[in-house]
Write a protein that holds these residues in place. Structure first.
Motif, PDB file in Angstrom:
ATOM      1  N   GLY A  82      -2.238 -71.907 -40.036  1.00 17.44           N
ATOM      2  CA  GLY A  82      -1.726 -70.907 -40.966  1.00 17.44           C
ATOM      3  C   GLY A  82      -2.799 -70.219 -41.772  1.00 17.44           C
ATOM      4  N   LEU A  90      10.565 -47.389 -57.099  1.00 17.21           N
ATOM      5  CA  LEU A  90       9.342 -47.219 -56.335  1.00 17.21           C
ATOM      6  C   LEU A  90       8.865 -48.567 -55.823  1.00 17.21           C
ATOM      7  N   ARG A  91       8.348 -48.540 -54.660  1.00 19.15           N
ATOM      8  CA  ARG A  91       7.740 -49.756 -54.132  1.00 19.15           C
ATOM      9  C   ARG A  91       6.272 -49.452 -53.898  1.00 19.15           C
ATOM     10  N   ARG A  92       5.429 -50.300 -54.467  1.00 21.06           N
ATOM     11  CA  ARG A  92       4.003 -50.092 -54.300  1.00 21.06           C
ATOM     12  C   ARG A  92       3.508 -50.927 -53.124  1.00 21.06           C
ATOM     13  N   SER A  93       2.868 -50.280 -52.188  1.00 22.25           N
ATOM     14  CA  SER A  93       2.266 -50.997 -51.068  1.00 22.25           C
ATOM     15  C   SER A  93       0.763 -50.744 -51.115  1.00 22.25           C
ATOM     16  N   PHE A  94       0.058 -51.388 -50.244  1.00 18.77           N
ATOM     17  CA  PHE A  94      -1.398 -51.302 -50.276  1.00 18.77           C
ATOM     18  C   PHE A  94      -1.923 -50.678 -48.996  1.00 18.77           C
ATOM     19  N   ILE A 125       6.520 -54.373 -58.094  1.00 18.96           N
ATOM     20  CA  ILE A 125       5.205 -54.694 -57.538  1.00 18.96           C
ATOM     21  C   ILE A 125       5.375 -55.785 -56.503  1.00 18.96           C
ATOM     22  N   VAL A 126       4.940 -55.502 -55.306  1.00 18.39           N
ATOM     23  CA  VAL A 126       5.106 -56.443 -54.202  1.00 18.39           C
ATOM     24  C   VAL A 126       3.774 -57.094 -53.885  1.00 18.39           C
ATOM     25  N   PRO A 149      -1.632 -63.370 -44.665  1.00 17.15           N
ATOM     26  CA  PRO A 149      -1.310 -63.237 -43.249  1.00 17.15           C
ATOM     27  C   PRO A 149      -1.640 -64.518 -42.490  1.00 17.15           C
ATOM     28  N   ARG A 167      -2.360 -59.531 -55.527  1.00 15.26           N
ATOM     29  CA  ARG A 167      -3.035 -58.679 -54.544  1.00 15.26           C
ATOM     30  C   ARG A 167      -3.591 -57.407 -55.168  1.00 15.26           C
ATOM     31  N   TYR A 216     -10.512 -66.693 -38.104  1.00 13.02           N
ATOM     32  CA  TYR A 216      -9.134 -66.990 -37.715  1.00 13.02           C
ATOM     33  C   TYR A 216      -8.751 -66.263 -36.444  1.00 13.02           C
ATOM     34  N   GLU A 276       1.949 -59.046 -51.297  1.00 12.15           N
ATOM     35  CA  GLU A 276       2.141 -59.366 -49.898  1.00 12.15           C
ATOM     36  C   GLU A 276       1.655 -60.783 -49.596  1.00 12.15           C
TER      37      GLU A 276
END
Lengths: 162, 60
Positions: free
Chosen positions: A90, A2-6, B6-7, B12, B55, A162, B9
């Protein structure tokens, strides 16, 4: 695996919708532009401004009738309450509160803190919220409790343009 | 049981056009009479900007 994204939060932060409009007018020299405030005052709100509405009316500011000690807290005149760093490639321009901001301990009724709004007048009502930070899971603030935003090296407020 | 990755990120980069603002707060609730801290919260964009936590909100 599983990959957890937000996912995007319903809670928002940054400029209010009203300020989006006035800043735009200022940039292009049109009437109805942004009025630079003499100070910023920290206001407490019951709900979220939300990422969609970005509105103080949606968030609903605390009232003296419900918290007898409620008062918007001044940041410092003419930008003195902020530490504004130079543009960094940046990142952008990072700016934080310089001094600790302490809201008087709540009286009368417990409050809910759903957002911090930076106002252009001392209030305790009226004026405009220019920018804000929502608290995705609003905090219960019991009678006798202070809301504190630390200053200095571990600031309570951090913004990036930004 | 599935292994969970757990990624975290990356921060940005500023946009190449436009003007945007983001903000985050670190709010502490303290009982005035006793000085006892009763609650503390970092909003997601505070964490993101200050790199104080991963995050997903876990402090490092």
């Amino acid at each position: 695996m599983l990959r957890r994204s937000f996912l995007a939060f319903a809670a928002g932060n940054g400029l209010t919708a009203q300020t989006d409009g006035s800043i735009t007018n200022t940039l292009i020299g049109k009437a109805g532009g942004y009025t630079s405030p003499t100070n910023n005052w920290v206001g407490c709100f019951t709900g979220n401004f939300t990422a969609a509405a970005k509105s103080a009316a949606t968030a609903v500011e605390w009232l003296v009738a419900n918290d007898g000690a409620y008062a918007r807290q001044a940041m410092g005149a003419s930008g003195a309450g902020w530490t504004v760093n130079a543009y960094l490639s940046g990142t952008g321009v990072v700016w934080t509160n310089t001094n600790t901001i302490t809201q008087p301990a709540v009286t009368l009724n417990a409050q809910t803190l759903g957002a911090i709004g930076l106002m252009d007048s001392v209030g305790p009502t009226g004026g405009n919220a220019n920018f804000f930070i929502d608290v995705a899971s609003p905090l219960s603030v019991a009678v006798g409790v202070n809301v504190i935003l630390s200053g200095g090296g571990s600031p309570g407020l951090t913004f990036t343009t930004y | 049981m599935s292994e969970v990755e757990i990624v975290n990120e990356p921060m940005p980069a500023p946009r190449a056009s436009g003007l945007r603002m983001k903000g985050g707060a670190h709010i502490v609730l303290v009982e005035e009479a006793t000085g006892k801290q009763v609650s503390e919260v970092y909003t997601p964009d505070y964490i993101y900007q200050n790199e104080r936590c991963t995050r997903d909100g876990r402090k490092y």
